[in-house]
Enzyme design. Sequence first.
Site, PDB file in Angstrom:
ATOM      1  N   GLU A  70       4.310  -2.698 -11.201  1.00 55.39           N
ATOM      2  CA  GLU A  70       2.926  -2.390 -11.547  1.00 55.39           C
ATOM      3  C   GLU A  70       2.721  -0.931 -11.945  1.00 55.39           C
ATOM      4  OE1 GLU A  70       2.791  -5.955  -8.757  1.00 55.39           O
ATOM      5  OE2 GLU A  70       3.821  -4.009  -8.750  1.00 55.39           O
ATOM      6  N   PHE A 132      -3.691 -11.988   4.060  1.00 56.56           N
ATOM      7  CA  PHE A 132      -2.411 -11.727   3.399  1.00 56.56           C
ATOM      8  C   PHE A 132      -2.662 -11.061   2.039  1.00 56.56           C
ATOM      9  CE2 PHE A 132       1.110 -13.406   0.653  1.00 56.56           C
ATOM     10  CZ  PHE A 132       2.122 -12.649   1.228  1.00 56.56           C
ATOM     11  N   GLN A 133      -1.985  -9.961   1.827  1.00 55.42           N
ATOM     12  CA  GLN A 133      -2.093  -9.178   0.596  1.00 55.42           C
ATOM     13  C   GLN A 133      -3.525  -8.686   0.340  1.00 55.42           C
ATOM     14  OE1 GLN A 133      -0.100 -11.256  -2.683  1.00 55.42           O
ATOM     15  NE2 GLN A 133       1.846 -10.355  -2.066  1.00 55.42           N
ATOM     16  N   LYS A 182     -10.767 -13.781  -5.745  1.00 52.67           N
ATOM     17  CA  LYS A 182     -10.266 -15.005  -6.367  1.00 52.67           C
ATOM     18  C   LYS A 182     -11.364 -16.049  -6.543  1.00 52.67           C
ATOM     19  CE  LYS A 182      -6.056 -17.753  -6.344  1.00 52.67           C
ATOM     20  NZ  LYS A 182      -4.815 -18.082  -5.613  1.00 52.67           N
ATOM     21  N   MET A 497      14.173  21.059 -11.960  1.00 57.67           N
ATOM     22  CA  MET A 497      13.145  22.057 -11.744  1.00 57.67           C
ATOM     23  C   MET A 497      13.117  22.500 -10.283  1.00 57.67           C
ATOM     24  SD  MET A 497      11.042  23.874 -13.460  1.00 57.67           S
ATOM     25  CE  MET A 497      10.522  23.046 -14.964  1.00 57.67           C
TER      26      MET A 497
END
Length: 587
Positions: A70, A132-133, A182, A497
Amino acid sequence: MSESANARGDADEPHEDEAATPAGTGAAAVIRTLEAAGVDTAFGVQGGAIMPVYDELYDSSIDHVTMAHEQGAAHAADAYGIVTGDTGVCLATSGPGATNLVTGIADASMDSDAMLALTGQVPSDMVGSDAFQETDTTGVTKPITKHNYFASDADTVGETVGEAFALSHTGRPGPTLVDLPKDVSFDETDEPARPPEAPKREVPSPEADRDAVDAAAQAIQAADRPLCLFGGGVIKGDASEAARRFAREHGIPVVTTMPGIGSFPEDDDLCLSWAGMHGTGYANMAITHTDCLVAVGTRFDDRLTGGVETFAPEADVVHVDIDPAEISKNVHADYPVVGDAGTALEQLDAAMSASPDAAAWREQCETWREEYPMDYAAPADEPVKPQFVVEAFDAATGDDAVVTTGVGQHQMWAAQYWTFTEPRTFVSSHGLGTMGYGMPAAIGARVALDDVGESNRDVVCFEGDGSFLMTMQELSVAVRENHDVTVVVLNNEYIGMVRQWQDAFFEGRHMASDYDWMPEFDALAEAFGARGFRIDDYDDVADVVSEALAYDGPSVVDAHIDPRENVYPMVSSGGANGEFALTEDQL
């Protein structure tokens, strides 16, 4: 439609009667709104809570590019928006999908890039239950979005998405987010898709106050040592042509910020390249000695200014910006001009009855250019210099090539030694400094060029070995889609760096910066299905550059460079721009 990768674990498996989402649903409203907005492409990763929205994409005119992660989706959407000038769109599911977008959203926020993120969410009646999630996505992203929304019902979700889309590119651009429970995606609605529209209170006037313009114009034309400073806002406001006309008509030397690279051609005699921590010596000297700084579309970040108390110490500052919050935030504006960059520059031009007498000043700027040239030693019996590799790819590509980078020394070398002449051709992470940005950004840039019918333009990504390691899984996407991108890994087996700063400020203690455990990136590229090339010495460069660019598909060049090479000039953090170091012993 592009291939889809495996979805994240389902946060809420659809029931059998939900398997085919009805046409008039919240999810359908989301996609119809994006279609009405003219969205061609979206980037994302499937998952349970966002599944109804993805199902609507199945028959949509919007192409979807499944990314490997993602974060990659957010960076690709970000770069897509930078190159096209439109809003980039990314999608992710709830929980880890949404939190994986956070780095990319924060990056877009810091750089004022227009982006819309759509995230799935657990059903409304489960929000707050630690399902969940489940993650409080709007809470997490509130500080890093221009505005975010929690969709509450199917009848309004289309309008909400449209507003978020429009808001992302209205006034000062920035990322917006809509969290989609959802049940809202599944619920039916009869509301039609409407053209996106930002709230009227968010639409700023493009014209600046006339009195403010007149005062600024008088200061500019009275100056002996005027200097234009063009920032990223010039590019985002499509004001590059106006900026070029203004500077050339009045004979005013030009310096850019890093985000402003390409706003003014670097091969123009007036251009002193970019200023700041690793900017050119002559750009930093010009800022130090100007008596009138015409700053357009810049927020005066610390990597540009060094210590603000020593920044442009002799100058009256004219600050043009669309966002009034930036005026005098970091650097005091003697002449604040709030308005659209292009419109305000045209107003300033019209208000000036004469050009400043700057002939002697232009000669002084040329003297500094000669005194502090951007050159480097490249002995044939020593390891390849990274600057040489950058210049070789620049010479082999057109002026319209798009360069993306990760973050680190390689980013600075690309910015310093590639000659940029066009806007929207340097795509990098500036404010947030996100390592790994370059590879997914190259995918976004490639898709953007293809979408606007400019597939003939090259996309070259410069990465460091440590930076590339962070997102190199996105190479699999470039292989799957056969994206014609060339990735150049400037491989010094360090977090370069960090190593440079450790040598300069930490007595050479290389704690956790030695990366001699890197894989062979050319062999790894072949394992992904891309073409792999390797540079070990100067004799390899010409052939590898030619073959990598000629390959019609993704290629990776593992360029083994001098591990001890550093980035100079360098202004110490918080230091004065005019006191830059050209070697380590000057720090």
